[in-house]
Design an enzyme around this catalytic site. Structure first.
Site, PDB file in Angstrom:
ATOM      1  N   GLY A  37       0.814  -1.210   0.000  1.00 40.53           N
ATOM      2  CA  GLY A  37       0.000   0.000   0.000  1.00 40.53           C
ATOM      3  C   GLY A  37       0.840   1.249   0.000  1.00 40.53           C
ATOM      4  N   GLY A 180       2.095  23.612   1.716  1.00 43.80           N
ATOM      5  CA  GLY A 180       1.752  22.843   0.525  1.00 43.80           C
ATOM      6  C   GLY A 180       0.498  22.008   0.764  1.00 43.80           C
ATOM      7  N   ILE A 182       0.081  18.824   1.789  1.00 44.67           N
ATOM      8  CA  ILE A 182       0.068  18.098   3.061  1.00 44.67           C
ATOM      9  C   ILE A 182      -0.174  19.052   4.219  1.00 44.67           C
ATOM     10  CG2 ILE A 182       1.443  16.679   4.642  1.00 44.67           C
ATOM     11  CD1 ILE A 182       2.904  15.580   2.164  1.00 44.67           C
ATOM     12  N   VAL A 264       7.452  20.329   4.442  1.00 46.34           N
ATOM     13  CA  VAL A 264       8.097  21.186   3.437  1.00 46.34           C
ATOM     14  C   VAL A 264       8.314  20.472   2.109  1.00 46.34           C
ATOM     15  CG1 VAL A 264       9.233  22.593   5.188  1.00 46.34           C
ATOM     16  CG2 VAL A 264      10.429  20.613   4.244  1.00 46.34           C
ATOM     17  N   ALA A 313      -0.062   9.749  -6.213  1.00 51.54           N
ATOM     18  CA  ALA A 313      -0.364   8.323  -6.353  1.00 51.54           C
ATOM     19  C   ALA A 313      -0.972   8.001  -7.714  1.00 51.54           C
ATOM     20  CB  ALA A 313      -1.317   7.879  -5.231  1.00 51.54           C
ATOM     21  N   HIS A 438     -28.966  17.532 -15.077  1.00 49.48           N
ATOM     22  CA  HIS A 438     -29.383  18.701 -14.299  1.00 49.48           C
ATOM     23  C   HIS A 438     -30.316  18.259 -13.167  1.00 49.48           C
ATOM     24  CE1 HIS A 438     -30.600  22.814 -13.443  1.00 49.48           C
ATOM     25  NE2 HIS A 438     -31.869  22.381 -13.414  1.00 49.48           N
TER      26      HIS A 438
END
Length: 451
Positions: A37, A180, A182, A264, A313, A438
């Site tokens: 994973g 950023g 994260i 960072v 990912a 719609h």
């Protein structure tokens, strides 16, 4: 046993490529030193989204009166249970990946692996004390958190995303170094849970290379929620109870901090992989690849964060597909980065794909911007009381859709439409002809193009 394909790294790129290769009848071995994973499933995409979902649900419940729903009593997050749910989800998905690999017939080796030269035309891989041979190798070892050289950091118990996800209790306050993706997702989680949040960012705006207009709108939303932002600001020192910063004006200021989170950036994991045994070409700590994801040794492919190009990912999964298709003889399938979506799962969500105004301006390329508030969508108004948002579409000189950037829920789902349009080089007139159901929030793209 001689394997057709050996894959080093069991993240999204690695395990998907392994299952697909085995499904094609290739003898496949997958090496993973931790849990299958990778970072995404274990300490990235999935666990953060689990926490974010709980945080967003809590936000919505607090705002229920806007929708005519009266909630009696005191609302409060039970953070231990929130984290326990996150852990349960991760375990369930890890088990699912393991079952997928087993069902496909993949040989999984739980050990740290590295290249160990060649044996004739075959490649050698060492995992622990064992050696394996394969005709082709795909390297998918991912990335790791960058730890900046900040004074005092070595003596402080700081958090990275890993420790932040494992924490069972909320801090009273937190200084997040780095605004950023994260950093902003954790800022969203913590501020929703009542934590006092400060974000320090060295760049002029949060969210790096994403569209600056929508990034600024997101920052404004979170400033209203109480997050303190310091932009163009350098962290010069940290201590056990404070972070010292230097502002753009050269003023040194101390911010009290009971907890510090470093976010960072990330860098490719390329050390101790034996890349030198095959003289594989590098660009700093990233592996150089061609459009088929081949390294300088054409028997070895590299996909995902180790290429240092797009540390996402979904990019890694697509790169794995390209590499496997090339191994299987599909030379007509090459990697394109023209339409890689980027999403920040904050509340509201922000997403972008294709070119940005800033990039086009820097390169002196002509373009046109068409944009509307998200409130031009009736469904958005129904589901986002008081919200506005923005949908911006960037069109090239020949009327081709080349970029799209939006803020407002559910931007993460809508951006797929724009990505397909950009990948297919759709022109405005062509995309206008598509029929949108719609009412949907997706209609905003139709509205923008007719504006």
């Amino acid at each position: 046993m001689i394997f057709d394909i050996a894959i080093i790294g069991g993240g999204p790129a690695g395990y998907n490529a392994a299952a697909a290769a085995a499904g094609k009848g290739l003898k496949t071995v997958l090496f993973e030193k931790n849990k299958v994973g990778g970072v995404c499933l274990n300490e990235g995409c999935i666990p953060t989204k689990a926490l974010l979902h709980s945080a967003n649900l809590y936000d919505e419940m607090q705002e229920s009166s806007k929708y005519g729903i009266k909630v009696e009593g005191t609302l409060a997050p039970d953070y231990k249970r929130i984290v326990a749910r996150k852990t349960k989800i991760v375990k369930k998905l890890i088990a699912g990946v393991a079952m997928k690999l087993e069902a496909a017939g993949v040989t999984t080796v739980n050990a740290e692996a590295k290249l160990a030269g060649e044996d004739g035309e075959l490649l050698r891989i060492q995992a622990g004390d064992e050696f394996y041979t394969a005709k082709k190798v795909i390297i998918a070892t991912g990335s790791e958190t960058v730890i900046p050289p900040i004074k005092g950091l070595e003596s402080v118990e700081y958090w990275t995303s890993r420790e932040a996800l494992d924490a069972k209790e909320l801090p009273e306050d937190i200084v997040i170094i780095g605004g950023g993706v994260i950093g902003m997702e954790f800022a969203s989680i913590f501020t929703s849970m009542g934590v006092k949040v400060t974000v320090v960012e060295m760049m002029p705006e949060i969210l790096g290379a994403m569209d600056k207009e929508t990034s600024a709108m997101l920052r404004d939303e979170y400033a209203k929620k109480g997050i303190k932002f310091y932009l163009n600001t350098k962290v010069v020192e940290v201590s056990s109870d404070a972070v010292t910063i230097e502002t753009p004006e050269g003023v040194v200021e101390e911010i009290p901090a009971s907890r510090v989170l470093l976010s960072v950036g990330r860098r490719p994991v390329s050390q101790n992989l034996g890349l030198d045994t095959l003289s594989i070409k590098m660009d700093r700590n990233a592996v150089v690849v061609n459009e088929y994801m081949q390294t300088s040794d054409k028997r070895v492919y590299a996909v995902g964060d180790i290429t240092g190009f797009s540390l996402l990912a979904h990019t890694a999964i697509r790169e794995g597909e390209v590499a496997l298709n090339h191994i299987l003889g599909g030379a007509d399938d090459s990697m394109s980065y023209r339409a890689i979506p980027g999403v920040v799962y904050t509340h509201p969500e922000i997403a972008g794909v294709g070119r940005t105004e800033e990039d086009l301006q820097a390169k002196g390329e002509p373009y046109k911007v068409i944009k509307l508030p998200m409130s031009y969508s009736g469904r958005f108004v129904v589901e986002n009381e008081g919200g506005n948002g923005l949908c911006k579409i960037i069109v090239g000189e020949d009327d081709t859709i080349i970029g799209c950037h939006m803020i407002g829920n559910p931007a993460s789902e809508l951006i797929v439409l724009a990505g397909i349009a950009i990948a297919d080089r759709s022109k405005v007139e062509e995309f206008r002809r598509h029929v949108f159901p719609h009412p949907t929030v997706a209609e905003i793209m139709h509205e923008v193009l007719f504006h």
